[in-house]
Design a protein around this motif. Sequence first.
Motif, PDB file in Angstrom:
ATOM      1  N   VAL A  85       0.789  -1.050   0.020  1.00  0.00           N
ATOM      2  CA  VAL A  85      -0.070   0.128  -0.069  1.00  0.00           C
ATOM      3  C   VAL A  85       0.934   1.243  -0.064  1.00  0.00           C
ATOM      4  N   LEU A  86       1.975   1.389   0.631  1.00  0.00           N
ATOM      5  CA  LEU A  86       2.832   2.477   1.022  1.00  0.00           C
ATOM      6  C   LEU A  86       3.540   2.731  -0.293  1.00  0.00           C
ATOM      7  N   LEU A  87       4.061   1.751  -1.056  1.00  0.00           N
ATOM      8  CA  LEU A  87       4.794   1.674  -2.146  1.00  0.00           C
ATOM      9  C   LEU A  87       3.876   2.373  -3.328  1.00  0.00           C
ATOM     10  N   ILE A  88       2.671   2.015  -3.496  1.00  0.00           N
ATOM     11  CA  ILE A  88       1.628   2.594  -4.232  1.00  0.00           C
ATOM     12  C   ILE A  88       1.193   4.080  -3.919  1.00  0.00           C
ATOM     13  N   LEU A  89       1.018   4.385  -2.615  1.00  0.00           N
ATOM     14  CA  LEU A  89       0.843   5.649  -2.185  1.00  0.00           C
ATOM     15  C   LEU A  89       1.784   6.775  -2.501  1.00  0.00           C
ATOM     16  N   ASN A  90       3.274   5.976  -2.212  1.00  0.00           N
ATOM     17  CA  ASN A  90       4.289   7.014  -2.520  1.00  0.00           C
ATOM     18  C   ASN A  90       4.391   7.481  -4.081  1.00  0.00           C
ATOM     19  N   GLY A  91       4.032   6.271  -4.936  1.00  0.00           N
ATOM     20  CA  GLY A  91       4.159   6.455  -6.183  1.00  0.00           C
ATOM     21  C   GLY A  91       3.292   7.372  -6.626  1.00  0.00           C
ATOM     22  N   LEU A  92       2.126   7.403  -6.018  1.00  0.00           N
ATOM     23  CA  LEU A  92       1.095   8.544  -6.794  1.00  0.00           C
ATOM     24  C   LEU A  92       1.409   9.616  -6.458  1.00  0.00           C
ATOM     25  N   ARG A  93       2.208   9.904  -5.400  1.00  0.00           N
ATOM     26  CA  ARG A  93       2.649  11.377  -5.042  1.00  0.00           C
ATOM     27  C   ARG A  93       3.720  11.410  -5.492  1.00  0.00           C
ATOM     28  N   ASP A  94       4.792  10.765  -5.999  1.00  0.00           N
ATOM     29  CA  ASP A  94       5.872  10.884  -6.568  1.00  0.00           C
ATOM     30  C   ASP A  94       6.464   9.702  -7.124  1.00  0.00           C
ATOM     31  N   LYS A  95       6.551   9.775  -8.464  1.00  0.00           N
ATOM     32  CA  LYS A  95       6.764   8.413  -9.237  1.00  0.00           C
ATOM     33  C   LYS A  95       8.295   8.270  -9.101  1.00  0.00           C
ATOM     34  N   THR A  96       9.132   9.152  -8.768  1.00  0.00           N
ATOM     35  CA  THR A  96      10.507   8.808  -8.444  1.00  0.00           C
ATOM     36  C   THR A  96      10.618   7.782  -7.585  1.00  0.00           C
ATOM     37  N   ILE A  97      10.181   7.920  -6.352  1.00  0.00           N
ATOM     38  CA  ILE A  97      10.238   6.797  -5.396  1.00  0.00           C
ATOM     39  C   ILE A  97       9.971   5.483  -5.690  1.00  0.00           C
TER      40      ILE A  97
END
Length: 594
Positions: free
Chosen positions: A194-206
């Motif tokens: 879940v956190l990898l997806i949420l981070n990706g939606l805010r910043d594709k870099t991560i």
Amino acid sequence: MGFINPDLPAVEPEDFLRLPLMERMRILAVNWAEHGFGSPRMVHTIYILKLIVLYILGGIVVATTTSHLPAFWHVGQWWNQPIVYQKAILWTVLLESIGIAGSWGPLAGKVKPMTGGILFWARPRTIRLRPWKWVPFTGGDRRNWFDITLYVALLASVVVALVLPGVHSDSLSAAVPGNTSGLVNPALLIAPIVLLILNGLRDKTIFLAARGEQYLPALFFFAVLPFVDMIIALKLLIVIVWVGAGVSKFGKHFALVVPPMVSNSPSMPFTRIKRAHYRDFPRDLRPSRIADVMAHVGGTTVEVIAPLVLLFSTSHWLTAVAVAAMVIFHLFIVSTFPLAVPLEWNVLFAYASMFLFLGFPNGNGYSPFDLSSPWLAVALLAGLLFFPILGNFRPDKVSFLPSMRQYAGNWASAVWAFAPGAEGKLDRVTRTAKNQVDQFVDFGYEPQWAEITMQQVTAWRTMHSQGRGLFSVLLHNLPDIDSRTVREGEFLCNSLIGFNFGDGHLHNADFITAVQREARFEPGEAVIVWVESQAWGSRVQHYQLIDAALGVIERGTWVVADAVAEQPWLPDGPIPVTVTWTRPAQDHGHGALA
């Protein structure tokens, strides 16, 4: 190439820097063909030590000690334990997410400091790049404390899943009755997913830095599938990565990738072998027949055929040969030290080929035909193939990493051209690193040699197909190009967002707008040519000419065959380009493009 001192081009710095741009590119392209980047062997030694001590030995120690398995030197007792493979994935995700695996160190444009990643992503006001503007609650292009909390929570969730011991699995016990180490608790994998997806939606870099396009499906399989289905799904995942990357190399681009990659290899000591990869060194730096064979037999063919053999073979010896081919394939890539330095990823895939296909052979009930349901097979194939297919037909919609074009040479890319003194305005941008030329100076280079080293990277870009097009657009539009500072976009991007893996989508027009918000360039001071990857079925690549202060001022195309046919330094002048749109002249403001 010395151990401590770099292998610098045989030029007089002052005289060299006064030469016209494309003459400098010619000299440096020829230099790269013989010497590569010229990094001192100390740099490669640091990478090797990091790979062996931190990644391999550190990962094995963590995986075995937290899973109640014998010590790391008892290889025969842990190499085929499923929990070790699960924790190898988690360990890799952790290091990639911190920024100390791929895209680390001097070969990725990080000299002082050598780490980007966490130094940028745990700092407020640094640039973040959302992948889709239509996603709610993702607006803005600067990191805030909510973003930092999401990022730190991702790291913590991966650590928790990594260090806690395994739990009993009925499906594992049924398939491997003697197993005592269990599997990573599926409940612990929900938070990282879940956190990898949420981070990706805010910043594709991560998301891209964590290699989410490959490791997120693996984590999902760990969490939801019974053991046999999980192993088969992991086989499908790795085979699609391999075959997708192999298929992406069909076409005109990839043959141009191999010669400069071999030239950069410190394990290739013989200059004659390096020169043999070029058609007529130093007069003609297009790939030779040897390079074509290396690319499309040693590369493309192996990367397509061997994985398909692994997926379907029930012969132990045939499987072992195919595994050996893929291990050698990945170790060869490691030996070349490509500029994005994906060393850990290649080692993981070498191990994965042994674990999945020798540890759990198809003939023992782990073939694609042993999936518990044909509908599961359909769902897996649809999910794993969706982004590679979409991304190759519509490269503007999908990063080249989910599109599986990692080494294809068919990349979105860019070059920046600064008016004299304008590059220094990048220091106004909130970040944790200086401009790379200043990093080299801080590392001990004389300023002129630091500048030549940066231009060496720019010359590397000219040795690839898109480089000829990018420089052609510059030459068409900037009459003052010889007085400008020209920088390779991927390297520059690394100093501003802490990561790049060859993905031009990380330094596109949205990125330029984010940089301009703080850099405040005047019209004409920072001019960028950016190009998208070639789509399947198309003969052309689509470019944008961007003034950082004004936005996109021109769009157009060039024919890929024209770019491939030229020399890196464009001795016959720019290749033909077709302009499809131009911003009205009165909107250009002042500067070189006026």
